[in-house]
Design a protein around this motif. Structure first.
Motif, PDB file in Angstrom:
ATOM      1  N   PRO A 183       0.795  -1.238   0.000  1.00  0.00           N
ATOM      2  CA  PRO A 183       0.000   0.000   0.000  1.00  0.00           C
ATOM      3  C   PRO A 183       0.819   1.276   0.000  1.00  0.00           C
ATOM      4  O   PRO A 183       0.278   2.349  -0.282  1.00  0.00           O
ATOM      5  CB  PRO A 183      -0.839  -0.121   1.277  1.00  0.00           C
ATOM      6  N   SER A 184       2.117   1.180   0.280  1.00  0.00           N
ATOM      7  CA  SER A 184       2.974   2.367   0.225  1.00  0.00           C
ATOM      8  C   SER A 184       3.485   2.635  -1.186  1.00  0.00           C
ATOM      9  O   SER A 184       4.131   3.661  -1.430  1.00  0.00           O
ATOM     10  CB  SER A 184       4.164   2.210   1.182  1.00  0.00           C
ATOM     11  N   ASN A 185       3.182   1.738  -2.132  1.00  0.00           N
ATOM     12  CA  ASN A 185       3.575   1.921  -3.525  1.00  0.00           C
ATOM     13  C   ASN A 185       2.827   3.123  -4.105  1.00  0.00           C
ATOM     14  O   ASN A 185       1.595   3.156  -4.087  1.00  0.00           O
ATOM     15  CB  ASN A 185       3.231   0.653  -4.310  1.00  0.00           C
ATOM     16  N   PRO A 186       3.533   4.124  -4.619  1.00  0.00           N
ATOM     17  CA  PRO A 186       2.854   5.308  -5.177  1.00  0.00           C
ATOM     18  C   PRO A 186       1.824   4.974  -6.241  1.00  0.00           C
ATOM     19  O   PRO A 186       0.851   5.723  -6.426  1.00  0.00           O
ATOM     20  CB  PRO A 186       4.008   6.129  -5.753  1.00  0.00           C
ATOM     21  N   GLU A 187       2.003   3.863  -6.955  1.00  0.00           N
ATOM     22  CA  GLU A 187       1.035   3.476  -7.980  1.00  0.00           C
ATOM     23  C   GLU A 187      -0.316   3.098  -7.381  1.00  0.00           C
ATOM     24  O   GLU A 187      -1.324   3.058  -8.090  1.00  0.00           O
ATOM     25  CB  GLU A 187       1.590   2.312  -8.805  1.00  0.00           C
ATOM     26  N   LEU A 188      -0.344   2.808  -6.092  1.00  0.00           N
ATOM     27  CA  LEU A 188      -1.591   2.441  -5.422  1.00  0.00           C
ATOM     28  C   LEU A 188      -2.098   3.561  -4.520  1.00  0.00           C
ATOM     29  O   LEU A 188      -2.921   3.337  -3.630  1.00  0.00           O
ATOM     30  CB  LEU A 188      -1.392   1.158  -4.595  1.00  0.00           C
ATOM     31  N   SER A 189      -1.629   4.769  -4.790  1.00  0.00           N
ATOM     32  CA  SER A 189      -2.053   5.900  -3.971  1.00  0.00           C
ATOM     33  C   SER A 189      -3.562   6.108  -4.049  1.00  0.00           C
ATOM     34  O   SER A 189      -4.166   6.071  -5.117  1.00  0.00           O
ATOM     35  CB  SER A 189      -1.349   7.178  -4.433  1.00  0.00           C
ATOM     36  N   LEU A 190      -4.158   6.336  -2.882  1.00  0.00           N
ATOM     37  CA  LEU A 190      -5.586   6.639  -2.804  1.00  0.00           C
ATOM     38  C   LEU A 190      -5.796   8.070  -2.323  1.00  0.00           C
ATOM     39  O   LEU A 190      -6.808   8.379  -1.684  1.00  0.00           O
ATOM     40  CB  LEU A 190      -6.275   5.644  -1.871  1.00  0.00           C
ATOM     41  N   ALA A 191      -4.858   8.924  -2.672  1.00  0.00           N
ATOM     42  CA  ALA A 191      -4.970  10.337  -2.303  1.00  0.00           C
ATOM     43  C   ALA A 191      -6.282  10.900  -2.824  1.00  0.00           C
ATOM     44  O   ALA A 191      -6.647  10.698  -3.982  1.00  0.00           O
ATOM     45  CB  ALA A 191      -3.790  11.122  -2.871  1.00  0.00           C
ATOM     46  N   GLY A 192      -6.999  11.606  -1.963  1.00  0.00           N
ATOM     47  CA  GLY A 192      -8.271  12.195  -2.339  1.00  0.00           C
ATOM     48  C   GLY A 192      -9.460  11.265  -2.174  1.00  0.00           C
ATOM     49  O   GLY A 192     -10.607  11.696  -2.330  1.00  0.00           O
ATOM     50  N   LYS A 193      -9.224   9.995  -1.863  1.00  0.00           N
ATOM     51  CA  LYS A 193     -10.301   9.024  -1.741  1.00  0.00           C
ATOM     52  C   LYS A 193     -10.697   8.814  -0.278  1.00  0.00           C
ATOM     53  O   LYS A 193      -9.894   8.972   0.631  1.00  0.00           O
ATOM     54  CB  LYS A 193      -9.893   7.678  -2.347  1.00  0.00           C
ATOM     55  N   VAL A 194     -11.949   8.435  -0.091  1.00  0.00           N
ATOM     56  CA  VAL A 194     -12.488   8.171   1.241  1.00  0.00           C
ATOM     57  C   VAL A 194     -12.966   6.724   1.298  1.00  0.00           C
ATOM     58  O   VAL A 194     -13.660   6.257   0.389  1.00  0.00           O
ATOM     59  CB  VAL A 194     -13.656   9.126   1.568  1.00  0.00           C
ATOM     60  N   VAL A 195     -12.592   6.028   2.358  1.00  0.00           N
ATOM     61  CA  VAL A 195     -12.951   4.623   2.506  1.00  0.00           C
ATOM     62  C   VAL A 195     -13.716   4.416   3.805  1.00  0.00           C
ATOM     63  O   VAL A 195     -13.398   5.012   4.835  1.00  0.00           O
ATOM     64  CB  VAL A 195     -11.698   3.716   2.473  1.00  0.00           C
ATOM     65  N   ILE A 196     -14.734   3.592   3.741  1.00  0.00           N
ATOM     66  CA  ILE A 196     -15.462   3.142   4.923  1.00  0.00           C
ATOM     67  C   ILE A 196     -15.031   1.707   5.213  1.00  0.00           C
ATOM     68  O   ILE A 196     -15.064   0.852   4.322  1.00  0.00           O
ATOM     69  CB  ILE A 196     -16.982   3.192   4.707  1.00  0.00           C
ATOM     70  N   ILE A 197     -14.643   1.446   6.465  1.00  0.00           N
ATOM     71  CA  ILE A 197     -14.202   0.110   6.868  1.00  0.00           C
ATOM     72  C   ILE A 197     -15.060  -0.338   8.041  1.00  0.00           C
ATOM     73  O   ILE A 197     -15.034   0.286   9.104  1.00  0.00           O
ATOM     74  CB  ILE A 197     -12.716   0.093   7.262  1.00  0.00           C
ATOM     75  N   THR A 198     -15.822  -1.405   7.858  1.00  0.00           N
ATOM     76  CA  THR A 198     -16.594  -1.941   8.969  1.00  0.00           C
ATOM     77  C   THR A 198     -15.791  -3.037   9.670  1.00  0.00           C
ATOM     78  O   THR A 198     -14.815  -3.555   9.125  1.00  0.00           O
ATOM     79  CB  THR A 198     -17.941  -2.509   8.499  1.00  0.00           C
ATOM     80  N   GLY A 199     -16.212  -3.388  10.865  1.00  0.00           N
ATOM     81  CA  GLY A 199     -15.432  -4.348  11.646  1.00  0.00           C
ATOM     82  C   GLY A 199     -14.061  -3.802  11.952  1.00  0.00           C
ATOM     83  O   GLY A 199     -13.082  -4.544  12.042  1.00  0.00           O
ATOM     84  N   ALA A 200     -13.978  -2.473  12.135  1.00  0.00           N
ATOM     85  CA  ALA A 200     -12.679  -1.793  12.192  1.00  0.00           C
ATOM     86  C   ALA A 200     -12.075  -1.719  13.582  1.00  0.00           C
ATOM     87  O   ALA A 200     -10.984  -1.181  13.743  1.00  0.00           O
ATOM     88  CB  ALA A 200     -12.822  -0.378  11.633  1.00  0.00           C
ATOM     89  N   SER A 201     -12.749  -2.254  14.584  1.00  0.00           N
ATOM     90  CA  SER A 201     -12.232  -2.133  15.951  1.00  0.00           C
ATOM     91  C   SER A 201     -11.344  -3.295  16.355  1.00  0.00           C
ATOM     92  O   SER A 201     -10.688  -3.249  17.395  1.00  0.00           O
ATOM     93  CB  SER A 201     -13.398  -2.019  16.944  1.00  0.00           C
ATOM     94  N   ARG A 202     -11.309  -4.343  15.532  1.00  0.00           N
ATOM     95  CA  ARG A 202     -10.546  -5.532  15.923  1.00  0.00           C
ATOM     96  C   ARG A 202     -10.236  -6.366  14.683  1.00  0.00           C
ATOM     97  O   ARG A 202     -10.675  -6.062  13.580  1.00  0.00           O
ATOM     98  CB  ARG A 202     -11.337  -6.372  16.930  1.00  0.00           C
TER      99      ARG A 202
END
Length: 302
Positions: free
Chosen positions: A29-48
């Motif tokens: 995910p640190s690969n610049p080709e996979l940059s998600l700059a400007g994007k918003v993500v919703i992640i469920t089940g995110a507490s564990r």
């Protein structure tokens, strides 16, 4: 299962020549080709579990503009939020304690997303339960049904509200990744509620993909990962890193090469490079979908 080799659940599901159990360059995910700059993500089940340990950190590394963390435990969400800020101090994090199996609660979640970000571009549904257990005659019906409340109904509500929240539900580019399980298409009689409810969640992605060509909708089997949901019977097998699933989720959302996988299921250990090489075959033969085996058509009897 005591006689199976430790790598059984990797090799028996192997579809690509190369397999991985930890993050590798193509899904880093640190690969610049996979940059998600400007994007918003919703992640469920995110507490564990996978959501907290693999998926949320990966999207922070991919420099997403905003990460919406969703679970029922606000205190645990706050801890995950703090950890993300150490990975990417510039990321905007919104933590929302919500009951994702309740329509009004999901509607309230998306109202908060709209107020903070306008809309989200990516939904990663990592939430899930494995309630009850045993063969059919041993199951408690209410516990058995709990699987469908979270694994099926919640997946539908999240997908529905996510699509409705897009500026244009039929043209805005978006991604939905729904964590499923190999037991959705394999048979483990002692966990029928979990398996069947996840099959429905997998098929939901197929229907989203058919109705919304603008949405890349993928079922992702995360393999075996050390979480509180992993049954003791599976703990002796080779386990995958949470980072593997996180990196793959980022790749599915960020890479144009992933779009042909919409409506399909992928397994976390499969090489994305090998999948892309087999794109023509996968599309032509309709691979990586749940289907009914057999020879069908009236003409075969004429």
């Amino acid at each position: 299962m005591e006689n199976l080799p430790a790598d059984h659940f990797v090799t028996s599901l192997q579809f690509t020549k190369h397999v991985y159990q930890d993050v590798y360059p193509s899904i880093d995910p640190s690969n610049p080709e996979l940059s998600l700059a400007g994007k918003v993500v919703i992640i469920t089940g995110a507490s564990r579990g996978i959501g907290a340990k693999g998926i949320a950190p990966a999207f922070a590394q991919a420099r997403a503009k905003g990460i919406v963390l969703v679970a029922t435990n606000a205190e645990k969400l706050a801890a995950v939020e703090a950890s993300l800020r150490t990975i990417n101090p510039n990321v905007q994090v919104l933590s929302v304690a919500a009951n994702i199996a309740d329509n009004q609660s999901v509607a309230d979640l998306f109202a908060k997303v709209q107020a903070s970000f306008g809309h989200a571009d990516i939904l990663v549904n990592s939430a899930g339960v494995n309630a009850g257990g045993g063969n059919i005659h041993e199951e408690d019906a209410d516990k058995w049904w709990q699987n469908f409340e979270v694994n099926t109904k919640a997946a539908f509500l999240l997908a529905q509200h996510f699509i409705k929240s897009l500026p244009s539900p039929t043209t805005t580019r978006a991604t939905i990744v729904n964590l499923v399980t190999a037991s959705a298409w394999q048979v483990y009689p002692f966990m029928s509620g979990y398996s069947i409810s996840k099959l429905a969640a997998l098929q939901l992605m197929t229907h989203v993909a058919a109705a919304y060509p603008n949405v890349t909708a993928v079922g992702l089997h995360p393999g075996l990962v050390e979480t509180d949901m992993l049954l003791d019977a599976f703990k002796r097998f080779d386990l995958d890193s949470p980072a593997l699933i996180g990196g793959l989720a980022v790749w599915l959302a960020a890479s144009d090469k992933a779009r042909f996988l919409t409506g399909r299921v992928v397994v976390s250990e499969w090489s994305v490079d090998d999948l892309v090489e087999r794109k023509g075959e996968i599309e032509e033969k309709g691979l990586l979908r749940v289907d009914l085996k057999g020879t069908f058509g009236r003409e075969q009897f004429e």
